[in-house]
Design a protein around this motif. Sequence first.
Motif, mmCIF file in Angstrom:
data_model
loop_
_atom_site.group_PDB
_atom_site.id
_atom_site.type_symbol
_atom_site.label_atom_id
_atom_site.label_comp_id
_atom_site.label_asym_id
_atom_site.label_seq_id
_atom_site.Cartn_x
_atom_site.Cartn_y
_atom_site.Cartn_z
ATOM 1 N N SER A 1 0.830 -1.217 0.000
ATOM 2 C CA SER A 1 0.000 0.000 0.000
ATOM 3 C C SER A 1 0.862 1.263 0.000
ATOM 4 O O SER A 1 0.603 2.195 0.758
ATOM 5 N N ASN B 1 2.445 5.733 2.644
ATOM 6 C CA ASN B 1 1.648 4.529 2.851
ATOM 7 C C ASN B 1 0.200 4.968 3.015
ATOM 8 O O ASN B 1 -0.180 5.499 4.063
ATOM 9 N N GLN C 1 -2.533 3.301 3.196
ATOM 10 C CA GLN C 1 -3.377 2.508 4.085
ATOM 11 C C GLN C 1 -3.203 2.926 5.537
ATOM 12 O O GLN C 1 -4.176 3.071 6.280
ATOM 13 N N GLN C 2 -1.943 3.136 5.949
ATOM 14 C CA GLN C 2 -1.664 3.545 7.323
ATOM 15 C C GLN C 2 -1.545 5.063 7.467
ATOM 16 O O GLN C 2 -1.437 5.566 8.584
ATOM 17 N N ASN C 3 -1.528 5.768 6.339
ATOM 18 C CA ASN C 3 -1.445 7.231 6.327
ATOM 19 C C ASN C 3 -0.175 7.730 7.022
ATOM 20 O O ASN C 3 -0.220 8.629 7.865
ATOM 21 N N ILE C 4 0.958 7.127 6.675
ATOM 22 C CA ILE C 4 2.243 7.515 7.241
ATOM 23 C C ILE C 4 3.257 7.721 6.117
ATOM 24 O O ILE C 4 3.068 7.249 4.997
#
Length: 267
Positions: free
Chosen positions: A81, A102, A104-107
Amino acid sequence: MQYLGPPFTFGINSISENITIAGPLAAVAVEDNVFWMGKEEFYVYGGSVQRIPCTVRDYVFSDLNEEQFDKVAAATNTAYSEVWWFYPSSSSQENDSYVVFNYQQNIWYYGTLGRTAWIDRGVETYPLAAGSDNTLYYHEFGFDDGSTNPATGITAYIESSQVDIGDGDNFMLLSRLIPDVTFRDSSNGSPVVTMTLEVRNFPGGNYTNSTASSVVKTASTPVEQFTQDVRVRLRGRSMALKVTSTDTGTAWRLGTPRVEIRPDGRR
């Protein structure tokens, strides 16, 4: 572009203004979204154009060679992702750095790697990328650096931000580290990571003390076993934890390490 039917067939509508794009290869589509790097921002289009909040924005754009903006190359690693952008740092004429989002993890995370083009897995089993050294590389394949002969271990690490107790008014005494790491899928018979605890007394001060210890895998069955705990003796207002590996054939995943801490006064 939207289908209208005859006589004009297609119509073109503007969806956003006053935005930028780094170069012709700086955009990439992921599912129903398009991500791209602008001159000072990152953007996504999924029906409307939005800026992506970026925690490493200042780091990236303050160390980017703007004269080589056209070389920025976007890529996707959908297995994890991730959207990647490879770019030339301020001291380079070619792509030598990357920043990853990323979604999906928003990082965000970043590093150094010279890639000029990328094809995600699909036609090929693994992502395929072109290097600045005119070599094609498989990614997500094996655990070692295949750009050398023989292959060498990849230096991998993760480091936490500073941790304190309360508002940092009190000093703390660190007495024990309990690792939580798995070496699943490692091809090395005795994989090792080094865990380092480091402390400092002031937010802008140097690290005054540190303790490093190896965490070694000791058994695979019935459950994976490794170094149980590490006794330490460190004192400071704040601490950070760093995990590093450099050996070939080593894969590791970090869980939730624990540190035994107690308040130790204000002075």
